[in-house]
Write a protein that holds these residues in place. Structure first.
Motif, PDB file in Angstrom:
ATOM      1  N   ASN A  11       1.030  -1.221   0.314  1.00  0.00           N
ATOM      2  CA  ASN A  11       0.241  -0.460   0.257  1.00  0.00           C
ATOM      3  C   ASN A  11       0.853   1.253   0.003  1.00  0.00           C
TER       4      ASN A  11
ATOM      5  N   ASN B 178      -6.105  -1.249   2.048  1.00  0.00           N
ATOM      6  CA  ASN B 178      -5.669   0.173   2.045  1.00  0.00           C
ATOM      7  C   ASN B 178      -4.811   1.121   2.384  1.00  0.00           C
ATOM      8  N   ASP B 179      -5.142   2.029   1.794  1.00  0.00           N
ATOM      9  CA  ASP B 179      -3.554   2.907   2.857  1.00  0.00           C
ATOM     10  C   ASP B 179      -3.725   2.675   3.827  1.00  0.00           C
TER      11      ASP B 179
ATOM     12  N   ASN C  98     -11.066  -0.380   0.028  1.00  0.00           N
ATOM     13  CA  ASN C  98     -11.015   0.954  -0.859  1.00  0.00           C
ATOM     14  C   ASN C  98     -10.834   1.739   0.616  1.00  0.00           C
ATOM     15  N   ASN C  99      -9.918   3.509   0.641  1.00  0.00           N
ATOM     16  CA  ASN C  99     -10.181   4.151   1.687  1.00  0.00           C
ATOM     17  C   ASN C  99     -10.797   4.211   3.166  1.00  0.00           C
ATOM     18  N   ALA C 100     -12.283   4.200   2.548  1.00  0.00           N
ATOM     19  CA  ALA C 100     -13.564   5.009   2.825  1.00  0.00           C
ATOM     20  C   ALA C 100     -13.910   3.306   3.884  1.00  0.00           C
ATOM     21  N   ARG C 101     -13.506   2.110   4.037  1.00  0.00           N
ATOM     22  CA  ARG C 101     -13.914   1.239   4.903  1.00  0.00           C
ATOM     23  C   ARG C 101     -14.561   0.538   4.322  1.00  0.00           C
TER      24      ARG C 101
ATOM     25  N   ASN D  75     -12.072   1.258  -6.086  1.00  0.00           N
ATOM     26  CA  ASN D  75     -11.440   2.778  -5.931  1.00  0.00           C
ATOM     27  C   ASN D  75     -12.375   3.031  -4.943  1.00  0.00           C
ATOM     28  N   ASP D  76     -11.330   4.431  -4.550  1.00  0.00           N
ATOM     29  CA  ASP D  76     -11.468   5.096  -3.469  1.00  0.00           C
ATOM     30  C   ASP D  76     -12.853   5.402  -4.005  1.00  0.00           C
TER      31      ASP D  76
ATOM     32  N   ASN E  98      -8.043   5.540  -8.233  1.00  0.00           N
ATOM     33  CA  ASN E  98      -8.736   6.776  -8.012  1.00  0.00           C
ATOM     34  C   ASN E  98      -9.648   7.727  -8.405  1.00  0.00           C
TER      35      ASN E  98
ATOM     36  N   ASP F 298      -2.294   5.724  -9.713  1.00  0.00           N
ATOM     37  CA  ASP F 298      -3.259   7.053  -9.577  1.00  0.00           C
ATOM     38  C   ASP F 298      -2.538   8.049 -10.490  1.00  0.00           C
TER      39      ASP F 298
ATOM     40  N   ASP G   2      -0.868   1.844  -4.206  1.00  0.00           N
ATOM     41  CA  ASP G   2      -2.060   2.920  -5.551  1.00  0.00           C
ATOM     42  C   ASP G   2      -1.223   4.021  -6.110  1.00  0.00           C
TER      43      ASP G   2
END
Length: 560
Positions: free
Chosen positions: A53, A106-107, A166-169, A235-236, A289, A345, A400
């Motif tokens: 990540n 994720n990140d 993704n980064n939004a869980r 994606n995010d 993203n 990205d 990413d």
């Protein structure tokens, strides 16, 4: 000895778009290798999976030589044991990990897994589950046999293929269920998104797509969804790129879509004039993203040029293309393997290629756009030649932001090794026609983003001197090897007329090198950018008839 001082961060943001991004070299670093000892488990024997990540964490799944075949598989986090086959899971009760599927991160380092389960707490219809780990251990999201929200008739999960996070869980799950209202078979493919809170609890669910529903603009319902490890992207922003086929004419039933909107359809047009898609079955796909996408497919017509990779609707690579590497231009690509196509990205593509060199020991490699990162039979790791670059499903991974690349290689002697590939930072002295008195150097090693870069100014002609370091986005625009000569001062190598020219204060020189340390922003856009530096000494006593002296100039290219 001169004390090292630290100053404000380099004022790079105003220079980024004025500065050239030059061809980059890469560092290949061994992380784990066959024979490494995992305390309490055994020696590593075979690498099976990998993930990374933006934080450059390396997850890898290995087999070991542990005699207990129910406890010999491990997942490592940066080389340290993280999970092991046979470990208990928190739910269901009396269940343990039987085997691992893909690792997704994720990140923030949040993970999602499809785990196969064993133990007395599960049976044939409940022996797999989707789990996450948000830093406090595994949490069950949904299990085989659970009701699937959004479907009629009490549909339950029959099994899972893949998961993404993704980064939004948000966790995307693709699997099979049995919904009698769909009507395309007894087992139906579906994609469902689970939105989770910080503890991993499900807050809402959304049916993304399933069998029985036409893609947007289509007529025939979807019959199956592609379910391979790299036939799905998320994606995010929550966009989903997926592929499948419909119940329609078999010559026109394959498709690839983003959020249900087709970007390629079997029998339809392609970026290659006069050629249509012959097949879009089992494509490799990715989605970054910003919404840029990549996919592969097979063209109709000439079979020597029918494999095509597409980025954002345009040709990226085609079978038969020349290898874009100095010294290999005479060879043409014959296949792109079965490994993933990964789009970061910044719009760069990580991909595998095999070409038509008669020497099949050196005819394949791993590429980032046009840069050949690793070549079989040529690259060495720890002094041992790479025998095989793994152009297969789990052969490589990329963060990413593109700054961390992991690859599974096999060295001569059948030795599996996990390597990290990062971009080198480089410092070169600018050419000049007149040698300047002062010496400018970088004393902190290869310059990389997120780290400090330390400059040293030395060999001042004055016992005590004020020191200035100048930063410019370009070299002196004279069009030749020489800079701008000022008699008694020296030759200017950098572009001092640029409006972006920046002065950076350095400590006083008093017989020892003047060393200034400057933080480099951790901005991936800076990777590969070259900036230009030159130092100026000023006689602090103002007694010398020529009180100004320049150093040499430097070109500094930032790595990851």
């Amino acid at each position: 000895m001169q004390r090292q001082l630290r100053f404000a961060a380099l004022p790079i943001s105003s220079l980024l778009f004025a500065s050239p991004a030059l061809a980059q070299s890469f560092d290949v670093t061994q992380l784990s290798i066959k024979g490494d000892d995992i305390p309490g488990v055994g020696l590593l024997t075979r690498l099976d999976n990998l993930e990374t990540n933006n934080a450059k964490v390396a997850w890898s799944e290995w087999d070991t030589d542990n005699a207990d075949t129910d406890a010999d598989q491990v997942v490592l986090r940066d080389g340290v044991l993280y999970l092991r086959e046979g470990d208990a899971v928190p739910s269901p009760a009396n269940a343990v990990i039987d085997s691992f599927d893909s690792i997704q991160a994720n990140d923030a380092g949040d993970l999602s897994f499809n785990l196969f389960l064993g133990g007395t707490g599960v049976g044939t219809g409940t022996d797999s589950g989707i789990y996450v780990d948000f830093g406090a251990g595994l949490v069950l999201v949904t299990q085989e046999g659970d009701l699937v929200p959004g479907f009629a008739g009490g549909a339950t999960w029959q099994g899972f293929f893949e998961t993404r996070i993704n980064n939004a869980r948000q966790v995307l799950v693709i699997g099979t269920l049995d919904d009698p209202t769909i009507g395309t078979g007894t087992i139906d493919d579906a994609m469902v998104r689970y939105d989770l809170d910080a503890a991993g609890a499900v807050t809402s669910t959304t049916v993304v797509y399933s069998e029985g529903v036409p893609y947007i603009g289509g007529i025939d319902p979807i019959e199956t969804l592609e379910s391979g490890a790299h036939e799905l992207a998320f994606n995010d922003a929550g966009q989903v790129l997926f592929a499948g086929n419909t119940t329609g004419d078999a010559n026109f039933d394959d498709f690839i879509a983003i959020d249900g909107v087709p970007i390629a359809v079997e029998g339809g047009g392609t970026p290659i004039a006069g050629r249509s898609w012959s097949s879009l079955a089992s494509p490799e796909v990715d989605l970054n993203n910003s919404g840029s996408y990549i996919y592969s497919g097979t063209l109709d017509g000439d079979t020597a040029t029918d494999l095509l990779i597409v980025v954002d609707g345009a040709k990226f690579r085609q079978e038969g293309d020349a290898v874009p590497v100095v010294g290999l231009e005479a060879f043409s690509f014959t296949t792109f393997g079965s490994g993933p196509l990964l789009l970061n990205d910044m719009g760069e593509v990580l991909w595998y290629g095999d070409w038509d060199d008669a020497d099949t020991n050196i005819d394949s490699g791993l590429f980032l756009d046009d840069e050949l990162l690793v070549q079989e039979g040529v690259t060495t790791i720890g002094g041992i030649i790479v025998d095989t670059v793994r152009g297969v499903q789990d052969g490589y991974a990329m963060s990413d932001d593109g700054q961390s690349i992991l690859a599974e290689l096999i060295l001569v002697g059948n030795i599996d090794v996990l390597v990290e590939i990062t971009r080198s930072g480089e410092v070169t002295v600018l050419s000049s026609c007149v040698a300047n008195d002062g010496l400018l150097s970088v004393v902190s090693g290869g310059p990389k983003i997120g780290q400090n870069i330390d400059f040293a100014m030395d060999q001042s002609p004055y016992p005590v001197a004020l020191c200035s370091l100048y930063l410019s986005p370009g070299i002196w625009p004279g069009g030749g090897p020489c800079g701008l000569l000022f008699p008694g001062v020296g030759e200017v190598s950098i572009d001092i007329i640029s409006p972006a020219l920046t002065n950076l204060a350095m400590p006083l020189y008093a017989g020892a090198p003047s060393v200034g340390s400057f933080p480099v922003p951790a901005n991936p856009v800076l990777v590969g950018v070259t900036l230009f530096f030159q130092g100026l000494f000023v006689d602090a006593a103002l007694t010398d008839p020529e009180p100004l002296r320049l150093t040499n100039g430097l070109a500094v290219t930032f790595g990851s």
